[in-house]
Enzyme design. Structure first.
Site, PDB file in Angstrom:
ATOM      1  N   CYS A  26     -15.270 -12.625  37.083  1.00 40.27           N
ATOM      2  CA  CYS A  26     -16.612 -12.037  37.209  1.00 40.27           C
ATOM      3  C   CYS A  26     -16.837 -11.323  38.541  1.00 40.27           C
ATOM      4  CB  CYS A  26     -17.664 -13.123  37.030  1.00 40.27           C
ATOM      5  SG  CYS A  26     -17.689 -13.759  35.351  1.00 40.27           S
TER       6      CYS A  26
HETATM    7  N1  LIG Z   1     -16.005 -16.927  33.001  1.00 39.90           N
HETATM    8  C1  LIG Z   1     -17.174 -17.051  33.610  1.00 39.90           C
HETATM    9  O1  LIG Z   1     -17.320 -17.892  34.509  1.00 39.90           O
HETATM   10  C2  LIG Z   1     -18.365 -16.195  33.239  1.00 39.90           C
HETATM   11  C3  LIG Z   1     -19.604 -16.530  33.754  1.00 39.90           C
HETATM   12  C4  LIG Z   1     -20.697 -15.791  33.388  1.00 39.90           C
HETATM   13  C5  LIG Z   1     -20.563 -14.697  32.547  1.00 39.90           C
HETATM   14  N2  LIG Z   1     -19.342 -14.343  32.085  1.00 39.90           N
HETATM   15  C6  LIG Z   1     -19.264 -13.199  31.161  1.00 39.90           C
HETATM   16  O2  LIG Z   1     -19.220 -13.737  29.832  1.00 39.90           O
HETATM   17  C7  LIG Z   1     -18.354 -12.939  28.998  1.00 39.90           C
HETATM   18  C8  LIG Z   1     -17.226 -13.802  28.459  1.00 39.90           C
HETATM   19  O3  LIG Z   1     -16.475 -14.287  29.562  1.00 39.90           O
HETATM   20  P1  LIG Z   1     -15.302 -15.352  29.357  1.00 39.90           P
HETATM   21  O4  LIG Z   1     -14.863 -15.724  30.728  1.00 39.90           O
HETATM   22  O5  LIG Z   1     -15.718 -16.400  28.404  1.00 39.90           O
HETATM   23  O6  LIG Z   1     -14.196 -14.415  28.670  1.00 39.90           O
HETATM   24  P2  LIG Z   1     -12.822 -14.863  28.026  1.00 39.90           P
HETATM   25  O7  LIG Z   1     -11.884 -13.740  28.224  1.00 39.90           O
HETATM   26  O8  LIG Z   1     -12.459 -16.243  28.515  1.00 39.90           O
HETATM   27  O9  LIG Z   1     -13.168 -15.022  26.478  1.00 39.90           O
HETATM   28  C9  LIG Z   1     -13.545 -13.979  25.663  1.00 39.90           C
HETATM   29  C10 LIG Z   1     -13.141 -14.352  24.240  1.00 39.90           C
HETATM   30  O10 LIG Z   1     -13.685 -13.365  23.362  1.00 39.90           O
HETATM   31  C11 LIG Z   1     -12.730 -13.130  22.337  1.00 39.90           C
HETATM   32  N3  LIG Z   1     -13.023 -11.840  21.699  1.00 39.90           N
HETATM   33  C12 LIG Z   1     -12.792 -10.581  22.174  1.00 39.90           C
HETATM   34  N4  LIG Z   1     -13.246  -9.667  21.316  1.00 39.90           N
HETATM   35  C13 LIG Z   1     -13.763 -10.352  20.245  1.00 39.90           C
HETATM   36  C14 LIG Z   1     -14.374  -9.967  19.039  1.00 39.90           C
HETATM   37  N5  LIG Z   1     -14.554  -8.684  18.748  1.00 39.90           N
HETATM   38  N6  LIG Z   1     -14.776 -10.922  18.191  1.00 39.90           N
HETATM   39  C15 LIG Z   1     -14.607 -12.233  18.478  1.00 39.90           C
HETATM   40  N7  LIG Z   1     -14.027 -12.663  19.615  1.00 39.90           N
HETATM   41  C16 LIG Z   1     -13.618 -11.733  20.496  1.00 39.90           C
HETATM   42  C17 LIG Z   1     -11.404 -13.175  23.046  1.00 39.90           C
HETATM   43  O11 LIG Z   1     -10.344 -13.395  22.156  1.00 39.90           O
HETATM   44  C18 LIG Z   1     -11.634 -14.335  24.023  1.00 39.90           C
HETATM   45  O12 LIG Z   1     -11.215 -15.574  23.483  1.00 39.90           O
HETATM   46  C19 LIG Z   1     -17.887 -11.787  29.887  1.00 39.90           C
HETATM   47  O13 LIG Z   1     -18.744 -10.706  29.715  1.00 39.90           O
HETATM   48  C20 LIG Z   1     -18.027 -12.344  31.295  1.00 39.90           C
HETATM   49  O14 LIG Z   1     -18.198 -11.323  32.251  1.00 39.90           O
HETATM   50  C21 LIG Z   1     -18.244 -15.097  32.384  1.00 39.90           C
END
Ligand SMILES: NC(=O)c1ccc[n+]([C@@H]2O[C@H](COP(=O)([O-])OP(=O)(O)OC[C@H]3O[C@@H](n4cnc5c(N)ncnc54)[C@H](O)[C@@H]3O)[C@@H](O)[C@H]2O)c1
Length: 449
Positions: free
Chosen positions: A272
């Site tokens: 992030c």
């Molecule tokens: N990791 C963090 O600490 C955090 C904190 C706050 C916000 N965010 C935001 O939240 C969002 C998710 O982050 P994350 O860390 O969980 O990401 P991640 O990469 O761990 O997980 C994303 C998941 O989405 C799946 N995916 C992708 N396209 C898809 C689709 N079309 N249909 C279904 N599944 C799909 C992927 O296979 C993956 O498993 C991002 O926008 C990120 O910026 C993350």
């Protein structure tokens, strides 16, 4: 529009079962919501269904397993359940490349959802996006199935503000910002979060305002850490302990709270803070505003791995030990304390610089998945901490996981090199611990200490 208000039990589909999606799914299921988790990656779904949780988030494996056992949570690669639930939460990845959002994951998730939407459903967007993307991209794609946002279904943006390592606690306690496409959708989302998590909600004026809340949070964190890192560099040469300065400085009241300088460290990583500030910067450029603080903070934080590697070399030189040939045990390779997440970990460039200097680097991280460490670092981590520390000229604590607090430095003393330096990259050991280490014959050097 009628939403789920009269339902005895609420059902939710969580799209994207990564860090955010699986945490949200687990917490909702724990709150007696029927949750179906959907991910396009069959390996992610299989891992979850086989109870192989690969996130080292305190409490998350237990919560997910309980939810799966009780069948309040199911995971699947199919999207058909989208048409039967009350609420759809989208938490797919939104990476940034060359300053621009890679929107393919979000748009394909919205397309799958849009195709199956039915009247009265609420879509909650959680993926972090540049301002305007929910309205210009997500809403039209969700509408491509024929229903209209604001007339047939609701759309809100609720930024996810949890941070890894404390995700469960923060998800249950942080106020939830809600920006609605329209007032009905915003009211339905507020009712949903109050009912499922008992959460305080923060109504925002629009989708864009809620998008900016998330970006402002991470812009502030990255910028604040950059300031802490520069403060640390200066304190380091003044022979002043930066932690003492920060602790005292943070007692000053300012407006409704205190000054709150964050802690310096080996660098800023994770998925992030390394990307969200660029979303802000690009949004500024799109509106002819040059946001200088974003690239400056990013640049400062990116200097920290090199700064840390130099610190190791300098401290070893003071012990008449050249970096070339020195044995360096790196404890904690994840991007921050108490997580196994390796995304954009600043430890990687530290290790690369140490290796370039000819050091013999040993890696140990009980939270990171060994196969992923080996893939990223090109080196298999040592599973046993004592084996990792054997003969070490330098113990570099680059992520301080709670388990490292159990290390008995006195008992380890004969096990490491005669002259051994402890580099505190992110442990922030209290002064008493530093004194104790020195009393045991270790040299100690922290970032800004
Ligand atoms: N990791 C963090 O600490 C955090 C904190 C706050 C916000 N965010 C935001 O939240 C969002 C998710 O982050 P994350 O860390 O969980 O990401 P991640 O990469 O761990 O997980 C994303 C998941 O989405 C799946 N995916 C992708 N396209 C898809 C689709 N079309 N249909 C279904 N599944 C799909 C992927 O296979 C993956 O498993 C991002 O926008 C990120 O910026 C993350």
């Amino acid at each position: 529009m009628r939403f789920f208000s009269d339902r005895e039990r609420i059902s939710v589909a969580v799209i994207g079962l990564g860090y955010v999606g699986s945490t949200v799914a687990a917490v909702l299921a724990d709150g007696d919501v029927d949750v179906v988790g959907i991910d396009i990656d069959p390996e992610v779904v299989a891992r979850l269904n086989e109870r192989r949780v690969h996130f080292s988030e305190p409490g998350l494996p237990e919560l997910l397993n309980a939810a799966l056992d009780s069948r309040r949570l199911r995971a699947t690669t199919g999207f058909d359940d989208v048409g039967t639930v009350d609420v759809v939460i989208i938490a797919v990845n939104t990476p940034v490349r060359e300053g621009g959002l890679v929107d393919v994951y979000l748009s394909s998730a919205c397309a799958e959802v849009g195709r199956r939407l039915r009247p009265g459903q609420l879509v909650i967007l959680k993926s972090t996006v540049p301002p305007g993307v929910s309205r210009s991209l997500a809403v039209p794609v969700l509408e491509s199935g024929g229903l209209r946002a604001g007339e047939d279904f609701g759309v809100v943006f609720c930024p996810e503000r949890l941070s890894e390592g404390q995700a469960l606690h923060e998800l249950r306690t942080f106020p939830i910002a809600i920006g609605g496409h329209d007032p009905d959708a915003a009211a339905a989302a507020a009712a949903f979060w109050r009912r499922t998590l008992g959460a305080e909600v923060l109504p925002c004026g629009s989708l864009e305002a809620a998008e900016m809340v998330k970006l402002a949070n991470n812009w502030w964190i990255d910028h604040n850490i950059a300031m802490a890192n520069e403060l640390a560099k200066l304190c380091g040469v003044l022979d002043v302990d930066v932690l003492e300065v920060i602790a005292a400085a943070n007692t000053m009241r300012k407006n409704s709270g205190n000054v709150n300088i964050l802690l310096p460290g080996v660098g800023v990583g994770g998925s992030c803070l390394t990307k969200d500030p660029w979303m802000v910067w690009q949004a500024g450029r799109d509106h002819d505003i040059d946001l200088r603080t974003v690239p400056v903070a990013r640049e400062v934080n990116d200097t920290m791995p090199g700064y840390t590697a130099d610190l190791v070399a300098r401290e070893l030189a003071l012990l008449d030990r050249p970096l070339a040939g020195a044995r360096i045990a790196v404890l904690g390779v994840a991007f921050k304390n108490n997580t196994g997440d390796l995304r954009a970990t600043p430890t990687l460039p530290v290790v690369a610089a140490l290796r370039d200097g000819g050091a013999d680097v040993v890696l140990h991280d009980p939270l990171a998945e060994p196969g992923e460490v080996a893939k990223l670092f090109g080196q298999t981590p040592v599973p046993d901490v004592r084996d990792a520390l054997a003969g070490a000229d330098c113990i570099a604590v680059l992520a301080r996981h709670d388990v490292f607090d159990e290390l008995d430095f006195a008992e380890l003393r004969p096990h490491v090199a005669e002259h051994c330096v402890v580099i505190d990259g992110r442990a922030h050991y209290p002064a008493a611990t530093v004194e104790r280490l020195r009393g045991l014959g270790y040299a100690y050097r922290g970032i800004g200490r």
